[in-house]
Write a protein that holds these residues in place. Sequence first.
Motif, PDB file in Angstrom:
ATOM      1  N   ALA A  42      -5.512  -3.323  21.150  1.00 52.67           N
ATOM      2  CA  ALA A  42      -5.739  -4.338  22.391  1.00 52.67           C
ATOM      3  C   ALA A  42      -6.127  -3.600  23.668  1.00 52.67           C
ATOM      4  O   ALA A  42      -6.119  -2.359  23.776  1.00 52.67           O
ATOM      5  CB  ALA A  42      -4.088  -4.995  22.641  1.00 52.67           C
ATOM      6  N   ALA A  43      -7.004  -4.241  24.437  1.00 54.02           N
ATOM      7  CA  ALA A  43      -7.251  -3.752  25.895  1.00 54.02           C
ATOM      8  C   ALA A  43      -7.431  -5.185  26.844  1.00 54.02           C
ATOM      9  O   ALA A  43      -7.668  -6.138  26.453  1.00 54.02           O
ATOM     10  CB  ALA A  43      -8.686  -3.518  25.650  1.00 54.02           C
ATOM     11  N   ALA A  44      -7.333  -4.676  28.063  1.00 61.30           N
ATOM     12  CA  ALA A  44      -7.556  -5.794  28.951  1.00 61.30           C
ATOM     13  C   ALA A  44      -7.948  -5.471  30.457  1.00 61.30           C
ATOM     14  O   ALA A  44      -8.354  -4.384  30.462  1.00 61.30           O
ATOM     15  CB  ALA A  44      -5.882  -6.318  29.307  1.00 61.30           C
ATOM     16  N   ALA A  45      -8.397  -6.390  31.052  1.00 57.30           N
ATOM     17  CA  ALA A  45      -9.210  -6.132  32.602  1.00 57.30           C
ATOM     18  C   ALA A  45      -8.580  -7.343  33.462  1.00 57.30           C
ATOM     19  O   ALA A  45      -8.309  -8.255  33.078  1.00 57.30           O
ATOM     20  CB  ALA A  45     -10.555  -5.995  32.370  1.00 57.30           C
ATOM     21  N   VAL A  46      -8.425  -6.866  34.684  1.00 59.21           N
ATOM     22  CA  VAL A  46      -8.060  -7.904  35.679  1.00 59.21           C
ATOM     23  C   VAL A  46      -9.382  -7.787  36.695  1.00 59.21           C
ATOM     24  O   VAL A  46     -10.005  -6.644  37.096  1.00 59.21           O
ATOM     25  CB  VAL A  46      -7.140  -7.295  36.517  1.00 59.21           C
ATOM     26  N   LEU A  47      -9.954  -8.887  36.626  1.00 60.61           N
ATOM     27  CA  LEU A  47     -11.037  -9.081  37.654  1.00 60.61           C
ATOM     28  C   LEU A  47     -10.534  -9.924  38.857  1.00 60.61           C
ATOM     29  O   LEU A  47      -9.794 -10.862  38.929  1.00 60.61           O
ATOM     30  CB  LEU A  47     -11.998 -10.188  37.132  1.00 60.61           C
ATOM     31  N   VAL A  48     -11.223  -9.556  40.118  1.00 59.48           N
ATOM     32  CA  VAL A  48     -11.033 -10.117  41.348  1.00 59.48           C
ATOM     33  C   VAL A  48     -12.016 -10.541  42.259  1.00 59.48           C
ATOM     34  O   VAL A  48     -13.222  -9.946  41.842  1.00 59.48           O
ATOM     35  CB  VAL A  48      -9.860  -9.239  42.170  1.00 59.48           C
ATOM     36  N   SER A  49     -11.935 -11.484  42.984  1.00 56.65           N
ATOM     37  CA  SER A  49     -13.081 -11.846  43.847  1.00 56.65           C
ATOM     38  C   SER A  49     -12.937 -10.560  44.936  1.00 56.65           C
ATOM     39  O   SER A  49     -12.009  -9.642  45.345  1.00 56.65           O
ATOM     40  CB  SER A  49     -13.069 -12.929  44.892  1.00 56.65           C
ATOM     41  N   GLU A  50     -13.909 -10.529  45.821  1.00 58.03           N
ATOM     42  CA  GLU A  50     -14.185  -9.381  46.913  1.00 58.03           C
ATOM     43  C   GLU A  50     -13.311  -9.583  47.991  1.00 58.03           C
ATOM     44  O   GLU A  50     -12.563  -8.865  48.574  1.00 58.03           O
ATOM     45  CB  GLU A  50     -15.630  -9.428  47.579  1.00 58.03           C
ATOM     46  N   GLU A  51     -13.195 -10.982  48.409  1.00 57.73           N
ATOM     47  CA  GLU A  51     -11.920 -11.402  49.449  1.00 57.73           C
ATOM     48  C   GLU A  51     -10.740 -10.940  48.931  1.00 57.73           C
ATOM     49  O   GLU A  51      -9.768 -10.665  49.801  1.00 57.73           O
ATOM     50  CB  GLU A  51     -12.387 -12.982  49.510  1.00 57.73           C
ATOM     51  N   PHE A  52     -10.243 -11.293  47.637  1.00 61.30           N
ATOM     52  CA  PHE A  52      -8.975 -11.156  47.167  1.00 61.30           C
ATOM     53  C   PHE A  52      -8.631  -9.713  47.175  1.00 61.30           C
ATOM     54  O   PHE A  52      -7.648  -9.118  47.605  1.00 61.30           O
ATOM     55  CB  PHE A  52      -8.828 -11.592  45.831  1.00 61.30           C
TER      56      PHE A  52
END
Length: 393
Positions: A219-229
């Motif tokens: 298993a593998a995972a990632a957290v993506l966010v906006s620049e503002e966040f």
Amino acid sequence: MNKVFVTGVGMIPFAKPGASAPYHVMAAEAARAALQDAGVDYSDIEQAYAGYVYGDSTCGQKALYGVGMTGIPIVNVNNNCSTGSTALFLARQAIASGAADCVLVLGFEQMSPGALGSVFTDRPAPFDDFDAVTDRLVGKPEIPLALRYFGGAGLAHMEKYGTPLEAFARIRAKASRHAANNPLALFRKEVTAQDVLDAPMIWPGVMTRLMACPPTCGAAAAVLVSEEFAKKRGLRADVFIAAQAMTTDRASTFEANDMMRLVGYEMSREAAAKVYAQSGIGPDDLDVVELHDCFAHNELITYEALGLCPEGGADKFIRDGDNTYGGKVVTNPSGGLLSKGHPLGATGLAQCFELTHQLRGSAGARQVANARTALQHNLGLGGACVVTLYQAA
């Protein structure tokens, strides 16, 4: 469109079937690792995309309910071997469009030993058209289908360009050297090209056993966010997705009578061209690539599909060492699917994990010097291809 950052990644060591924890335990561990790396809580996640191939519906909920139960949308994704990067594609779109600011992407697989096969045998298979072309061009009904597909593509390259069997052996040997520095890889023993050639033949003159990736759990995972966040929360914003494209088959996949096209050569070339056009970055600008080497044969033809070398130039590219450290572009520093392993739903996120660490400069002994631009290629027959370009901010 909002700029999309990879603020956290997580991955667990890959294992042989029967030697891993159940899928939901592996998935939850990878998700927690990504959240910790990002410095966010599960309560901050607004959407989640969970990718897997072999499993019942809503396995994503089973996996993530062990992390938290906050009522968020959880979307289950199945796109064959490109499942993980398809989930990544959807998550990036959610943030780029402004629909969300913080999204978790998760990929996992609990596999069985042996060759891949269909689960549902009482209905038309998605591979019926692929099988018909393969039967006509390749034959060899005694060989498992995945081997026929990619071995047939490799054979087509050999016949068209005079590519020697040793070229595929050199790719596998390179994968083992890279994996020796990856503590999360399944196979870390180094092998030589001669070792690969001396392995048992599963298709005489075309493929030995070591040229195929193993069934794997992980298993593998990632957290993506906006620049503002990221700015508002003080999160790391040192790696962003500069461009991404997803393609599926065209009629030529079946009409061209070409095994390389049947296994996704055109999908890969088209997705890469779109990414290069979106970003203004070309193949000569890449520092590191994680590509879909389910078989050594697919790595070789993908060099050409991605424009890393000219068509017909893959053997020279390999012999010149341009696919490894000190060469033109380091391919699969993780060891790739051939050595790291290939848990289908997790593969795309494992590639994201590797490239994020490469661009952060935190890849340890396998670090590519001064890596600033990275390309990810993840392919699934049936079919879909996702190509993603990452850059260091």
